[in-house]
Write a protein that holds these residues in place. Structure first.
Motif, PDB file in Angstrom:
ATOM      1  N   MET A 156       0.788  -1.273  -0.073  1.00 27.45           N
ATOM      2  CA  MET A 156       0.078  -0.003   0.005  1.00 27.45           C
ATOM      3  C   MET A 156       0.945   1.219  -0.103  1.00 27.45           C
ATOM      4  O   MET A 156       1.738   1.373   0.830  1.00 27.45           O
ATOM      5  CB  MET A 156      -0.973  -0.122   1.156  1.00 27.45           C
ATOM      6  N   GLY A 157       0.577   2.178  -0.901  1.00 27.98           N
ATOM      7  CA  GLY A 157       1.289   3.417  -0.942  1.00 27.98           C
ATOM      8  C   GLY A 157       2.076   3.595  -2.612  1.00 27.98           C
ATOM      9  O   GLY A 157       1.883   2.822  -3.393  1.00 27.98           O
ATOM     10  N   TRP A 158       2.913   4.448  -2.550  1.00 30.16           N
ATOM     11  CA  TRP A 158       3.418   4.808  -3.707  1.00 30.16           C
ATOM     12  C   TRP A 158       4.837   3.996  -4.033  1.00 30.16           C
ATOM     13  O   TRP A 158       5.621   3.595  -2.878  1.00 30.16           O
ATOM     14  CB  TRP A 158       3.992   6.242  -3.653  1.00 30.16           C
ATOM     15  N   ASN A 159       4.876   3.420  -5.260  1.00 29.64           N
ATOM     16  CA  ASN A 159       6.227   2.481  -5.652  1.00 29.64           C
ATOM     17  C   ASN A 159       6.448   2.944  -7.093  1.00 29.64           C
ATOM     18  O   ASN A 159       5.544   3.411  -7.814  1.00 29.64           O
ATOM     19  CB  ASN A 159       5.796   1.166  -5.357  1.00 29.64           C
ATOM     20  N   ASN A 160       7.573   2.611  -7.490  1.00 29.87           N
ATOM     21  CA  ASN A 160       8.198   2.770  -8.730  1.00 29.87           C
ATOM     22  C   ASN A 160       7.730   1.940  -9.919  1.00 29.87           C
ATOM     23  O   ASN A 160       7.913   0.604  -9.418  1.00 29.87           O
ATOM     24  CB  ASN A 160       9.472   3.326  -8.902  1.00 29.87           C
ATOM     25  N   ILE A 161       7.487   2.324 -10.922  1.00 28.57           N
ATOM     26  CA  ILE A 161       7.433   1.459 -12.364  1.00 28.57           C
ATOM     27  C   ILE A 161       8.377   1.327 -13.234  1.00 28.57           C
ATOM     28  O   ILE A 161       9.008   2.547 -13.275  1.00 28.57           O
ATOM     29  CB  ILE A 161       5.897   1.393 -12.901  1.00 28.57           C
ATOM     30  N   PHE A 162       8.737   0.372 -13.892  1.00 25.00           N
ATOM     31  CA  PHE A 162       9.922   0.302 -14.712  1.00 25.00           C
ATOM     32  C   PHE A 162       9.674  -0.509 -15.894  1.00 25.00           C
ATOM     33  O   PHE A 162       8.788  -1.362 -15.903  1.00 25.00           O
ATOM     34  CB  PHE A 162      11.207   0.198 -13.891  1.00 25.00           C
ATOM     35  N   ASP A 163      10.843  -0.987 -16.652  1.00 28.82           N
ATOM     36  CA  ASP A 163      10.685  -1.798 -17.732  1.00 28.82           C
ATOM     37  C   ASP A 163       9.377  -1.698 -18.765  1.00 28.82           C
ATOM     38  O   ASP A 163       8.894  -2.727 -18.901  1.00 28.82           O
ATOM     39  CB  ASP A 163      10.867  -3.140 -17.146  1.00 28.82           C
ATOM     40  N   PHE A 164       9.305  -0.380 -19.320  1.00 26.39           N
ATOM     41  CA  PHE A 164       8.147  -0.270 -20.125  1.00 26.39           C
ATOM     42  C   PHE A 164       8.291  -0.891 -21.489  1.00 26.39           C
ATOM     43  O   PHE A 164       9.358  -0.967 -22.054  1.00 26.39           O
ATOM     44  CB  PHE A 164       7.914   1.178 -20.437  1.00 26.39           C
ATOM     45  N   LYS A 165       6.882  -1.473 -22.084  1.00 27.25           N
ATOM     46  CA  LYS A 165       7.041  -2.081 -23.394  1.00 27.25           C
ATOM     47  C   LYS A 165       6.100  -1.616 -24.179  1.00 27.25           C
ATOM     48  O   LYS A 165       5.274  -2.533 -25.053  1.00 27.25           O
ATOM     49  CB  LYS A 165       7.259  -3.607 -23.056  1.00 27.25           C
ATOM     50  N   ASP A 166       5.324  -0.655 -23.928  1.00 26.69           N
ATOM     51  CA  ASP A 166       4.136  -0.300 -24.832  1.00 26.69           C
ATOM     52  C   ASP A 166       3.832   1.233 -24.948  1.00 26.69           C
ATOM     53  O   ASP A 166       4.163   2.162 -23.855  1.00 26.69           O
ATOM     54  CB  ASP A 166       2.966  -0.943 -24.240  1.00 26.69           C
ATOM     55  N   PRO A 167       3.230   1.703 -26.131  1.00 24.66           N
ATOM     56  CA  PRO A 167       2.955   3.032 -26.287  1.00 24.66           C
ATOM     57  C   PRO A 167       2.054   3.827 -25.187  1.00 24.66           C
ATOM     58  O   PRO A 167       2.178   4.984 -25.019  1.00 24.66           O
ATOM     59  CB  PRO A 167       2.287   3.181 -27.442  1.00 24.66           C
ATOM     60  N   ILE A 168       1.353   2.938 -24.339  1.00 26.68           N
ATOM     61  CA  ILE A 168       0.597   3.631 -23.317  1.00 26.68           C
ATOM     62  C   ILE A 168       1.268   4.274 -22.307  1.00 26.68           C
ATOM     63  O   ILE A 168       0.888   5.047 -21.434  1.00 26.68           O
ATOM     64  CB  ILE A 168      -0.463   2.272 -22.601  1.00 26.68           C
ATOM     65  N   THR A 169       2.525   3.885 -22.225  1.00 28.41           N
ATOM     66  CA  THR A 169       3.526   4.533 -21.297  1.00 28.41           C
ATOM     67  C   THR A 169       4.418   5.447 -21.887  1.00 28.41           C
ATOM     68  O   THR A 169       5.349   5.989 -21.159  1.00 28.41           O
ATOM     69  CB  THR A 169       4.535   3.317 -20.646  1.00 28.41           C
ATOM     70  N   ALA A 170       4.161   5.913 -23.147  1.00 29.10           N
ATOM     71  CA  ALA A 170       4.754   7.078 -23.845  1.00 29.10           C
ATOM     72  C   ALA A 170       5.061   8.140 -22.755  1.00 29.10           C
ATOM     73  O   ALA A 170       4.139   8.779 -22.017  1.00 29.10           O
ATOM     74  CB  ALA A 170       4.104   7.454 -24.968  1.00 29.10           C
ATOM     75  N   GLN A 171       6.018   8.719 -22.755  1.00 27.52           N
ATOM     76  CA  GLN A 171       6.463   9.959 -22.013  1.00 27.52           C
ATOM     77  C   GLN A 171       6.389   9.904 -20.347  1.00 27.52           C
ATOM     78  O   GLN A 171       6.269  10.864 -19.583  1.00 27.52           O
ATOM     79  CB  GLN A 171       5.614  11.133 -22.366  1.00 27.52           C
ATOM     80  N   ILE A 172       6.399   8.562 -20.013  1.00 17.72           N
ATOM     81  CA  ILE A 172       6.578   8.447 -18.657  1.00 17.72           C
ATOM     82  C   ILE A 172       7.763   7.916 -18.259  1.00 17.72           C
ATOM     83  O   ILE A 172       8.409   6.932 -18.812  1.00 17.72           O
ATOM     84  CB  ILE A 172       5.635   7.112 -18.199  1.00 17.72           C
ATOM     85  N   PRO A 173       8.501   8.751 -17.294  1.00 18.10           N
ATOM     86  CA  PRO A 173       9.855   8.297 -17.024  1.00 18.10           C
ATOM     87  C   PRO A 173      10.036   7.089 -16.200  1.00 18.10           C
ATOM     88  O   PRO A 173       8.986   6.707 -15.526  1.00 18.10           O
ATOM     89  CB  PRO A 173      10.307   9.430 -16.174  1.00 18.10           C
ATOM     90  N   THR A 174      11.128   6.329 -16.605  1.00 16.77           N
ATOM     91  CA  THR A 174      11.250   5.057 -15.990  1.00 16.77           C
ATOM     92  C   THR A 174      11.366   5.436 -14.378  1.00 16.77           C
ATOM     93  O   THR A 174      12.124   6.248 -14.099  1.00 16.77           O
ATOM     94  CB  THR A 174      12.731   4.272 -16.504  1.00 16.77           C
ATOM     95  N   ASN A 175      10.940   4.349 -13.594  1.00 18.73           N
ATOM     96  CA  ASN A 175      10.984   4.711 -11.968  1.00 18.73           C
ATOM     97  C   ASN A 175      10.111   5.651 -11.700  1.00 18.73           C
ATOM     98  O   ASN A 175      10.234   6.063 -10.571  1.00 18.73           O
ATOM     99  CB  ASN A 175      12.584   4.785 -11.633  1.00 18.73           C
TER     100      ASN A 175
END
Length: 195
Positions: A116-135
């Motif tokens: 529960m709470g904030w955590n980072n996401i990474f290893d993007f593989k799709d245009p839906i994450t366009a312009q989202i910085p890694t982590n």
């Protein structure tokens, strides 16, 4: 553009509505088959427990409708889990859109479940994450997760790596709450709506 939020007995719908309001997107909140089928974009939100939510979907035949949709569909949190094949939460058979089983986080000393709470996401593989910085950080609340698999398009780690986002054909899903994940969640929603 016609955007529909699927109406079923899983909470947090108001937060999704507020997020769409902030983006200037009009929407319809419904469980009517014709309205859902005629939508350009479908959002399948969720907060709650898998077996209860699946029972309600079955009572409205939404468990058959959702997998048959051909327009872009975005499931979030429990919505994502219900789009998987099976959930360990109360031994629940789900819709099987994503060929992966949802599992409870293992017990790890010093690590609390739910995650529960904030955590980072990474290893993007799709245009839906366009312009989202890694982590980039997004907001999670869950005790169950889909492992990293062939459908994974973003990963998170808590106790072990798991799928933060999934994609197959016209179906997208996020384990985190896009609607309360600040600018990052808003950008992912916007990317989905722009498809």
């Amino acid at each position: 553009m016609k955007t529909v939020i699927i109406k079923y007995n899983a909470g947090n719908v108001q937060s999704v509505m507020y997020a769409l309001d902030r983006l200037g997107i009009s929407y319809l909140y419904t469980d009517e088959e014709e309205e859902i089928r005629s939508a350009d974009k479908v959002i399948f939100p969720g907060v709650g427990e898998a077996s209860t939510a699946m029972a309600y979907l079955k009572s409205k035949k939404l468990d058959q409708l959702i997998p048959s949709l051909t327009q872009p569909v975005l499931g979030t949190c429990v919505g994502m889990q219900l789009m998987c094949r099976y959930s360990e939460e109360n031994n629940t058979t789900c819709m099987g859109i994503f060929d992966v089983d949802v599992q409870r986080f293992p017990v790890e000393p010093g690590m609390k479940v739910p995650h529960m709470g904030w955590n980072n996401i990474f290893d993007f593989k799709d245009p839906i994450t366009a312009q989202i910085p890694t982590n980039a950080y997004v907001y999670f609340v869950h005790s169950y997760a889909a492992p990293v698999c062939a459908h994974t398009i973003a990963t998170c780690e808590y106790i072990q790596p798991f799928s933060a986002m999934l994609h197959k054909d016209n179906f997208y899903a996020a384990q985190f709450h896009c609607e309360i994940s600040g600018n990052i969640g808003e950008k992912i929603l916007q990317n989905f709506l722009n498809m």
